[in-house]
Motif scaffolding. Structure first.
Motif, PDB file in Angstrom:
ATOM      1  N   UNK A  59      16.508  13.449 -21.218  1.00  9.15           N
ATOM      2  CA  UNK A  59      16.134  13.106 -19.577  1.00  9.15           C
ATOM      3  C   UNK A  59      17.449  13.224 -18.974  1.00  9.15           C
ATOM      4  N   UNK A  60      18.317  14.260 -19.297  1.00  9.76           N
ATOM      5  CA  UNK A  60      19.618  14.293 -18.488  1.00  9.76           C
ATOM      6  C   UNK A  60      19.412  14.688 -16.799  1.00  9.76           C
ATOM      7  N   UNK A  61      18.366  15.494 -16.629  1.00 10.98           N
ATOM      8  CA  UNK A  61      17.961  15.825 -15.117  1.00 10.98           C
ATOM      9  C   UNK A  61      17.575  14.716 -14.445  1.00 10.98           C
ATOM     10  N   UNK A  62      16.602  13.737 -15.198  1.00 14.02           N
ATOM     11  CA  UNK A  62      16.187  12.558 -14.622  1.00 14.02           C
ATOM     12  C   UNK A  62      17.390  11.674 -13.981  1.00 14.02           C
ATOM     13  N   UNK A 112       0.830  -1.295  -0.030  1.00 12.50           N
ATOM     14  CA  UNK A 112       0.054   0.022   0.187  1.00 12.50           C
ATOM     15  C   UNK A 112       0.896   1.335   0.188  1.00 12.50           C
ATOM     16  N   UNK A 113       1.929   1.253   1.002  1.00  8.93           N
ATOM     17  CA  UNK A 113       2.700   2.462   1.112  1.00  8.93           C
ATOM     18  C   UNK A 113       4.091   1.983   0.435  1.00  8.93           C
ATOM     19  N   UNK A 114       4.415   0.986   0.407  1.00  7.64           N
ATOM     20  CA  UNK A 114       5.869   0.535   0.348  1.00  7.64           C
ATOM     21  C   UNK A 114       6.376   0.067  -1.272  1.00  7.64           C
ATOM     22  N   UNK A 115       5.341   0.229  -2.164  1.00  7.95           N
ATOM     23  CA  UNK A 115       5.611  -0.060  -3.640  1.00  7.95           C
ATOM     24  C   UNK A 115       5.166   1.066  -4.545  1.00  7.95           C
ATOM     25  N   UNK A 116       6.024   1.613  -5.233  1.00  9.35           N
ATOM     26  CA  UNK A 116       5.643   2.494  -6.321  1.00  9.35           C
ATOM     27  C   UNK A 116       6.334   2.385  -7.719  1.00  9.35           C
ATOM     28  N   UNK A 117       5.396   2.261  -8.696  1.00 11.39           N
ATOM     29  CA  UNK A 117       5.984   1.965  -9.923  1.00 11.39           C
ATOM     30  C   UNK A 117       5.669   3.564 -10.664  1.00 11.39           C
ATOM     31  N   UNK A 118       6.867   3.973 -11.358  1.00 13.01           N
ATOM     32  CA  UNK A 118       6.885   5.093 -12.074  1.00 13.01           C
ATOM     33  C   UNK A 118       7.205   4.907 -13.557  1.00 13.01           C
ATOM     34  N   UNK A 119       6.959   5.716 -14.450  1.00  9.81           N
ATOM     35  CA  UNK A 119       7.342   5.561 -15.865  1.00  9.81           C
ATOM     36  C   UNK A 119       8.207   6.749 -16.154  1.00  9.81           C
ATOM     37  N   UNK A 120       9.507   6.148 -16.660  1.00 15.26           N
ATOM     38  CA  UNK A 120      10.556   6.827 -16.871  1.00 15.26           C
ATOM     39  C   UNK A 120      10.253   7.934 -18.018  1.00 15.26           C
ATOM     40  N   UNK A 121       9.439   7.762 -18.678  1.00 15.30           N
ATOM     41  CA  UNK A 121       9.251   8.577 -19.797  1.00 15.30           C
ATOM     42  C   UNK A 121       8.488   9.830 -19.494  1.00 15.30           C
ATOM     43  N   UNK A 122       7.810   9.851 -18.094  1.00 12.36           N
ATOM     44  CA  UNK A 122       6.928  10.817 -17.852  1.00 12.36           C
ATOM     45  C   UNK A 122       7.040  11.186 -16.427  1.00 12.36           C
ATOM     46  N   UNK A 123       8.127  10.501 -15.895  1.00 13.02           N
ATOM     47  CA  UNK A 123       8.420  10.999 -14.341  1.00 13.02           C
ATOM     48  C   UNK A 123       9.403  12.115 -14.292  1.00 13.02           C
ATOM     49  N   UNK A 124       9.038  13.132 -13.502  1.00 10.67           N
ATOM     50  CA  UNK A 124      10.076  14.392 -13.386  1.00 10.67           C
ATOM     51  C   UNK A 124      11.011  13.974 -12.251  1.00 10.67           C
ATOM     52  N   UNK A 125      12.107  14.763 -12.236  1.00  5.75           N
ATOM     53  CA  UNK A 125      13.098  14.422 -11.464  1.00  5.75           C
ATOM     54  C   UNK A 125      12.684  14.523 -10.034  1.00  5.75           C
ATOM     55  N   UNK A 126      11.972  15.715  -9.798  1.00  2.87           N
ATOM     56  CA  UNK A 126      11.375  15.869  -8.444  1.00  2.87           C
ATOM     57  C   UNK A 126      10.362  14.480  -7.859  1.00  2.87           C
ATOM     58  N   UNK A 127       9.680  14.070  -8.782  1.00  2.93           N
ATOM     59  CA  UNK A 127       8.790  13.114  -8.337  1.00  2.93           C
ATOM     60  C   UNK A 127       9.479  11.841  -8.160  1.00  2.93           C
ATOM     61  N   UNK A 128      10.810  11.565  -8.907  1.00  2.00           N
ATOM     62  CA  UNK A 128      11.385  10.498  -8.788  1.00  2.00           C
ATOM     63  C   UNK A 128      12.005  10.548  -7.350  1.00  2.00           C
ATOM     64  N   UNK A 129      12.784  11.716  -7.007  1.00  2.00           N
ATOM     65  CA  UNK A 129      13.252  12.094  -5.684  1.00  2.00           C
ATOM     66  C   UNK A 129      12.345  12.009  -4.752  1.00  2.00           C
ATOM     67  N   UNK A 130      11.200  12.225  -4.885  1.00  2.00           N
ATOM     68  CA  UNK A 130      10.306  12.181  -3.598  1.00  2.00           C
ATOM     69  C   UNK A 130       9.933  10.786  -3.631  1.00  2.00           C
TER      70      UNK A 130
END
Length: 344
Positions: A93-96, A46-64
């Motif tokens: 995607x240099x920043x990511x 519930x709070x311990x698994x997060x799936x992100x898409x590398x093509x749409x995720x911003x650097x700040x979202x990844x860091x969070x």
């Protein structure tokens, strides 16, 4: 490491910390993510698994995502699918990529990070080289022949089905998975296994039942026609040939399969008389064990001279087709009608 090696590490409670999954087989990628959720996290997602898409995720979202601590658990899993590691991704995607590198350098104890790259190999650009050594690779490659057979057997076991000899090999062949040009995946294989498993009677799946699902009508007709030839059943062969033509299929396809069948009958006949082993004969003729068994049972219906006469008749037809106006269908009618005559 291959996927199976990674699974062993999961079983040993050592799934790794920072993984780079090279995704060639999508079924294994989806399975890997389920393993992370169910086996690594024990279902506490519930709070311990997060799936992100590398093509749409911003650097700040990844860091969070990677900085968030787990809730009532020791680890938090973050999966970055479609990680931007291709040649054309470096600038976009240099920043990511910088954020990924910074994360890997800090080695957060609570994090299990998985980057999923869909391609042959990542581009070893400037950014990637800075964190490449921190990643353990998991190759989600296409299965080889023995792995494919094991996958099919495991799927049948899970369904509580016992396949008769030859079924697993026939499903593998029919799936066309090993022909990389067709882009079949394990999802296609799984679908075939599940469809055939539904035909099991009292937990047993016969080869005949499996064939009814695996083989298109024209192919079923051809296989039945080859069986009729092996049995020297001229009436059945003529009937099946009429049915094949009614399907609107190409006669030449049947003709060349018939020529192959007669050549294999002749090859097995000679091998049997020379006391050659089954394996040697299978390798020489490039046939499967179940096909060898059927041919071995059939060769008793023919003398070697008869098989040579059948081979010569087919060779003459092929020559005439190539050198003069010639209709193959009437000639094949005569060929099948003569099966009941002895000698041929």
């Amino acid at each position: 490491m291959r996927y199976t090696e990674w699974i062993k590490k999961v079983d040993a409670k050592q799934p790794g910390r920072f993984l780079l999954a090279i995704v060639e087989e999508p079924f294994l990628w989806d399975t890997m993510q389920r393993v992370l959720q169910e086996d690594v996290l024990g279902g506490k997602t519930a709070f311990n698994y997060e799936a992100l898409d590398g093509k749409t995720t911003s650097p700040s979202q990844f860091e969070a995502a990677v900085s968030t601590l787990p809730l009532f658990a020791e680890q938090r899993v973050v999966v970055l699918d479609h990680a931007p590691l291709g040649r054309d991704d470096a600038k976009v995607y240099d920043a990511l990529l910088s954020a990924i590198g910074a994360c890997l350098k800090t080695h957060p104890d609570h994090l299990l990070l998985v980057l999923g790259y869909h391609g042959a190999q990542p581009f070893r650009g400037k950014q990637f080289k800075t964190f490449e050594q921190e990643l353990a690779r998991v190759e989600l490659s296409r299965l080889d022949g023995s792995e494919l057979l094991a996958f099919i057997r495991k799927r049948y076991r899970a369904a509580g089905v016992t396949p008769e000899p030859g079924v697993v090999e026939r499903v593998a062949e029919s799936s066309e998975y090993r022909d990389a040009k067709l882009n079949r995946t394990l999802y296609d294989v799984q679908n075939l296994v599940d469809r055939t498993a539904a035909l099991a009677q009292d937990g047993t799946l016969t080869l005949e039942s499996a064939e009814s699902v695996l083989v298109p009508p024209a192919d079923r007709n051809i296989f039945a026609l080859m069986d009729a030839v092996s049995a020297r059943d001229s009436q059945k062969a003529l009937l099946l040939f009429d049915q094949y033509q009614a399907l609107g299929e190409e006669t030449f396809r049947l003709f060349y399969l018939l020529a192959r069948h007669v050549r294999n009958l002749l090859g097995v006949k000679r091998a049997t008389e020379q006391n050659a082993s089954a394996r040697t004969t299978e390798e020489r003729l490039k046939i499967k064990p179940f096909e060898y068994d059927k041919l071995r049972r059939a060769v008793g219906h023919f003398s070697e001279a008869e098989l040579l006469a059948m081979h010569d008749a087919l060779y003459t037809m092929e020559t005439r087709v190539k050198t003069e106006p010639f209709r193959l269908e009437p000639a094949l009618d005569v060929f099948f009608a003569r099966l009941g005559q002895k000698p041929y």
